[in-house]
Design a protein around this motif. Structure first.
Motif: not given
Length: 105
Positions: A49-54
Motif C-alpha cells: 500500500h502506498v499513499g501521499g505523493t506516491l
C-alpha cells in the motif's frame, strides 16, 4: 524529489513479511527503493500500500544493486512484474528478501 516519508506499508495476508528499509534510488532518478524480507522462516504473502505523493506510482522488482536484471535461480517476490504500486501482491519464501523500486507512472 518525492517525500520519502510518504506511507509505504505492507498488509500481511500470510506469514511475516517486513519492510526492512526505504530510501531514494542511488542513481538520482527520484525513484524510491524498498527492501522487504520474510522474517519467520515460513512462506509469506502481502499486499503493498502506498499513499501521499506516491499515489499512482508503479513498482517493479530489482536485484540488490537496484538493477533490473535478476540473478539466476532467484525467486521473484513481486507477483506479476511491473504494475501499479498500490495493491501490488508479494509472495516470499522463507527468509527471502526482495528489492522493490517505485517510480512515477
Amino acid at each position: 524529489m518525492p517525500d520519502i516519508a510518504a506511507p509505504i506499508t505492507l498488509e500481511p495476508i500470510e506469514g511475516t513479511p517486513v519492510i526492512d528499509w526505504i530510501k531514494l534510488a542511488d542513481d538520482g532518478s527520484g525513484d524510491i527503493v524498498a527492501r522487504l524480507y520474510e522474517a519467520a522462516g515460513a512462506k509469506a504473502k502481502a499486499m503493498l500500500h502506498v499513499g501521499g505523493t506516491l499515489d499512482g506510482w508503479t513498482v517493479r522488482e530489482t536485484n540488490t544493486l537496484e538493477q533490473d536484471e535478476s540473478y539466476p535461480d532467484e525467486p521473484a517476490g513481486l507477483i506479476g512484474g511491473k504494475q501499479q504500486a498500490e495493491g501490488a501482491e508479494l509472495a516470499l519464501n522463507p527468509f527471502q528478501l526482495t528489492t522493490l523500486r517505485l517510480s512515477r507512472a
